[in-house]
Design a protein around this motif. Structure first.
Motif, PDB file in Angstrom:
ATOM      1  N   VAL A  68       5.821   2.396  -5.754  1.00  7.24           N
ATOM      2  CA  VAL A  68       5.206   1.077  -5.847  1.00  7.24           C
ATOM      3  C   VAL A  68       5.125   0.507  -4.442  1.00  7.24           C
ATOM      4  O   VAL A  68       6.137   0.427  -3.731  1.00  7.24           O
ATOM      5  CB  VAL A  68       6.007   0.136  -6.767  1.00  7.24           C
ATOM      6  N   TYR A  69       3.920   0.120  -4.038  1.00  7.50           N
ATOM      7  CA  TYR A  69       3.657  -0.453  -2.716  1.00  7.50           C
ATOM      8  C   TYR A  69       3.202  -1.899  -2.888  1.00  7.50           C
ATOM      9  O   TYR A  69       2.267  -2.174  -3.655  1.00  7.50           O
ATOM     10  CB  TYR A  69       2.557   0.322  -2.005  1.00  7.50           C
ATOM     11  N   TYR A  70       3.856  -2.807  -2.164  1.00  6.06           N
ATOM     12  CA  TYR A  70       3.471  -4.213  -2.175  1.00  6.06           C
ATOM     13  C   TYR A  70       2.783  -4.544  -0.857  1.00  6.06           C
ATOM     14  O   TYR A  70       3.238  -4.142   0.222  1.00  6.06           O
ATOM     15  CB  TYR A  70       4.699  -5.099  -2.377  1.00  6.06           C
ATOM     16  N   ASN A  71       1.691  -5.277  -0.953  1.00 11.33           N
ATOM     17  CA  ASN A  71       0.848  -5.555   0.207  1.00 11.33           C
ATOM     18  C   ASN A  71       1.431  -6.698   1.043  1.00 11.33           C
ATOM     19  O   ASN A  71       0.809  -7.731   1.243  1.00 11.33           O
ATOM     20  CB  ASN A  71      -0.564  -5.908  -0.270  1.00 11.33           C
ATOM     21  N   ILE A  72       2.646  -6.461   1.541  1.00 12.14           N
ATOM     22  CA  ILE A  72       3.305  -7.396   2.448  1.00 12.14           C
ATOM     23  C   ILE A  72       4.217  -6.574   3.348  1.00 12.14           C
ATOM     24  O   ILE A  72       5.045  -5.785   2.870  1.00 12.14           O
ATOM     25  CB  ILE A  72       4.108  -8.488   1.682  1.00 12.14           C
ATOM     26  N   GLY A  73       4.025  -6.701   4.644  1.00 13.42           N
ATOM     27  CA  GLY A  73       4.824  -5.950   5.604  1.00 13.42           C
ATOM     28  C   GLY A  73       5.371  -6.872   6.665  1.00 13.42           C
ATOM     29  O   GLY A  73       5.154  -8.082   6.640  1.00 13.42           O
ATOM     30  N   PHE A  74       6.050  -6.289   7.642  1.00 14.30           N
ATOM     31  CA  PHE A  74       6.730  -7.161   8.591  1.00 14.30           C
ATOM     32  C   PHE A  74       5.788  -7.876   9.551  1.00 14.30           C
ATOM     33  O   PHE A  74       6.169  -8.869  10.146  1.00 14.30           O
ATOM     34  CB  PHE A  74       7.837  -6.423   9.359  1.00 14.30           C
ATOM     35  N   ARG A  75       4.555  -7.423   9.706  1.00 13.93           N
ATOM     36  CA  ARG A  75       3.669  -8.185  10.585  1.00 13.93           C
ATOM     37  C   ARG A  75       2.772  -9.156   9.824  1.00 13.93           C
ATOM     38  O   ARG A  75       2.124 -10.003  10.429  1.00 13.93           O
ATOM     39  CB  ARG A  75       2.818  -7.255  11.435  1.00 13.93           C
ATOM     40  N   THR A  76       2.725  -9.034   8.492  1.00 15.76           N
ATOM     41  CA  THR A  76       1.845  -9.915   7.721  1.00 15.76           C
ATOM     42  C   THR A  76       2.606 -11.023   7.000  1.00 15.76           C
ATOM     43  O   THR A  76       1.993 -11.826   6.303  1.00 15.76           O
ATOM     44  CB  THR A  76       1.054  -9.092   6.687  1.00 15.76           C
ATOM     45  N   GLU A  77       3.928 -11.077   7.160  1.00 14.70           N
ATOM     46  CA  GLU A  77       4.698 -12.135   6.510  1.00 14.70           C
ATOM     47  C   GLU A  77       4.444 -13.475   7.201  1.00 14.70           C
ATOM     48  O   GLU A  77       4.013 -13.520   8.354  1.00 14.70           O
ATOM     49  CB  GLU A  77       6.182 -11.786   6.530  1.00 14.70           C
ATOM     50  N   PRO A  78       4.685 -14.597   6.505  1.00 11.65           N
ATOM     51  CA  PRO A  78       4.447 -15.927   7.097  1.00 11.65           C
ATOM     52  C   PRO A  78       5.252 -16.142   8.377  1.00 11.65           C
ATOM     53  O   PRO A  78       6.361 -15.612   8.530  1.00 11.65           O
ATOM     54  CB  PRO A  78       4.900 -16.881   5.991  1.00 11.65           C
TER      55      PRO A  78
END
Length: 473
Positions: A68-78
């Protein structure tokens, strides 16, 4: 966040009710690949709640991979929530509606499986490799934590400390910690999303409240922000029914606008560096901005990378190690240390790291590197070298598919589904690399291997490291 190694997060226990629900799923058609090229079976569909699903059967062994892949990574977080993606990599193992703390891990391991999770530039992922007969159980367990994670004060506090300790142990108190995979992006990029410390601001983690963490989960850990991949030995009809049964009624979320990751064209060489008290030898890092993903130039640069830096027959190894004796090795690549050229979205760097003796000046290394790059910019790659690079690329791609007991296939399928809505792209990669000509290689090299597109980063050993005898790389 796992860097060049993937530490197990074991999980476990629970038995599951079986039952087959009617799926009502729409499969997307895929064009067949050319004869003799990679032919990965791909069935792709979406649930009504937006969950992307990829199925790929491989009956070689009686095992299945669930990812399962969630479309949130360390460069796209708020910007005010840095480190939250990595925090959730840990939080996802602290219990859910029907599984207690760490029971997901025990469930997998007690059935003879293996599992892991990692935080990357553009996604956070979780995967399990299990015997095929427990596939339904694992699908149920993944749906259970997607539906509702156990986020309470004790779990949050515990994992805040675990994450901070991981940063201290793996980065702050290690020689060359963060080099070059944190240092170079911070020096080379201008856009904050690409240039901040990817482990995040520890002050943001300390300040995180239960409401903050629950809001992050509701926003990003939703089916319409995720891909589910199942590969291996499974029956398609029953697997579809289980996916519909366990995932279809998980609520969707309203997603925020995607982060603007664009980088301006670099016009002048950048130089940066630091003194590392624990380092025992000097180190040189270099980075070049990559062509935009999936463009002809991007495919050409992939072959340049293979010719330039992959293997003991590579051009840089020949010049720096065999001929020059300037170093014992060259480590380099696209998305180096955090994946491959296929599993990211957005701007990327080609990076190299070189450890060398204090008696070898950095400028001498750079001059030798420049000599190799200038030959490619002036003359391109001859047909023999280009053909060898294509063979290396194909070999590397097939090796990637098999890594971690078959997880590599799921990784590529998930990435192409998540970023391109097209997991069947995996079967067209070889054809795209085959289109690359010597002229395109030279054109790409002239634009992207120019010195004004480069960032140079130098690690200087401090007194403590220089005085030590061990730990040199």
């Amino acid at each position: 966040m796992k860097v060049r190694r993937r530490l197990s997060k074991s999980v476990a226990a629970a038995a599951l009710a079986a039952g087959v629900a009617s799926a009502g799923l729409l499969a997307a058609a895929q064009a067949p690949p050319a004869a003799g090229q990679l032919q990965v079976p791909v069935e792709y569909f979406k649930l009504k709640n937006g969950l992307k699903v990829v199925l790929s059967r491989d009956m070689t062994t009686p095992t299945a991979v669930v990812a399962v892949y969630y479309n949130i990574g360390f460069r796209t977080e708020p910007k005010d929530k840095t480190g939250f993606s990595h925090l959730f990599e840990h939080m996802m193992f602290q219990g859910s509606q029907n599984l207690g703390k760490m029971e997901f891990i025990r469930l997998v391991e007690s059935n003879g499986g293996l599992l892991n999770g990692s935080t990357r530039f553009d996604f956070t992922n979780y995967f399990q490799v299990v015997p095929s007969h427990v596939l339904e159980t694992i699908l149920w367990a993944e749906a259970d934590r997607m539906r509702g994670l156990n986020i309470d004060a004790d779990n949050l506090k515990n994992q805040q400390e675990v994450v901070k300790n991981e940063v201290k142990v793996n980065v702050l108190n290690q020689p060359y910690g963060g080099f070059p995979w944190i240092d170079l992006p911070m020096a080379a990029n201008q856009n904050w999303y690409n240039a901040h410390n990817f482990y995040g601001d520890l002050a943001h983690l300390d300040a995180a409240t239960l409401d903050d963490v629950r809001s992050f989960f509701r926003t990003f850990y939703a089916p319409n922000n995720a891909v589910l991949v199942v590969t291996g030995d499974f029956a398609a009809d029953s697997t579809k029914a289980w996916i519909e049964k366990y995932f279809a009624d998980i609520p969707t979320t309203k997603l925020p606008p995607p982060a603007d990751l664009r980088e301006p064209r670099q016009e002048k060489e950048k130089r940066a560096g630091r003194t590392d008290a624990l380092a025992t030898r000097p180190a040189l890092g270099i980075a070049y901005h990559m062509p935009e993903r999936l463009t002809p130039e991007w495919y050409a640069f992939g072959l340049i990378d293979r010719a330039l830096a992959q293997g003991s027959d590579s051009l840089l190894y020949e010049e720096l190690v065999r001929k020059g004796g300037l170093t014992g090795g060259v480590d380099a690549g696209i998305n180096w240390g955090l994946g491959s050229m296929f599993d990211y979205s957005g701007p990327m760097l080609w990076m190299a790291q070189i450890f060398h003796d204090a008696t070898t000046p950095t400028d001498k290394l750079l001059a030798a590197i420049d000599g190799v790059l200038e030959r490619i910019r002036k003359d391109g790659l001859d047909q023999v070298t280009l053909d060898r690079a294509r063979v290396k690329m194909r070999s590397g791609l097939y090796a990637d598919l098999e890594q971690f007991a078959g997880f590599g296939r799921a990784n590529l399928l998930a990435s192409f589904a998540l970023f391109d809505d097209d997991p069947a792209k995996i079967n067209r990669l070889e054809a795209e690399f085959a289109k690359v000509t010597p002229a395109l290689v030279q054109k790409t090299a002239n634009e992207y291997l120019r010195s004004s597109n480069r960032t140079v980063y130098v690690i200087t050993p401090g007194k403590a490291g220089a005085a030590g005898k061990g730990g040199a790389r």
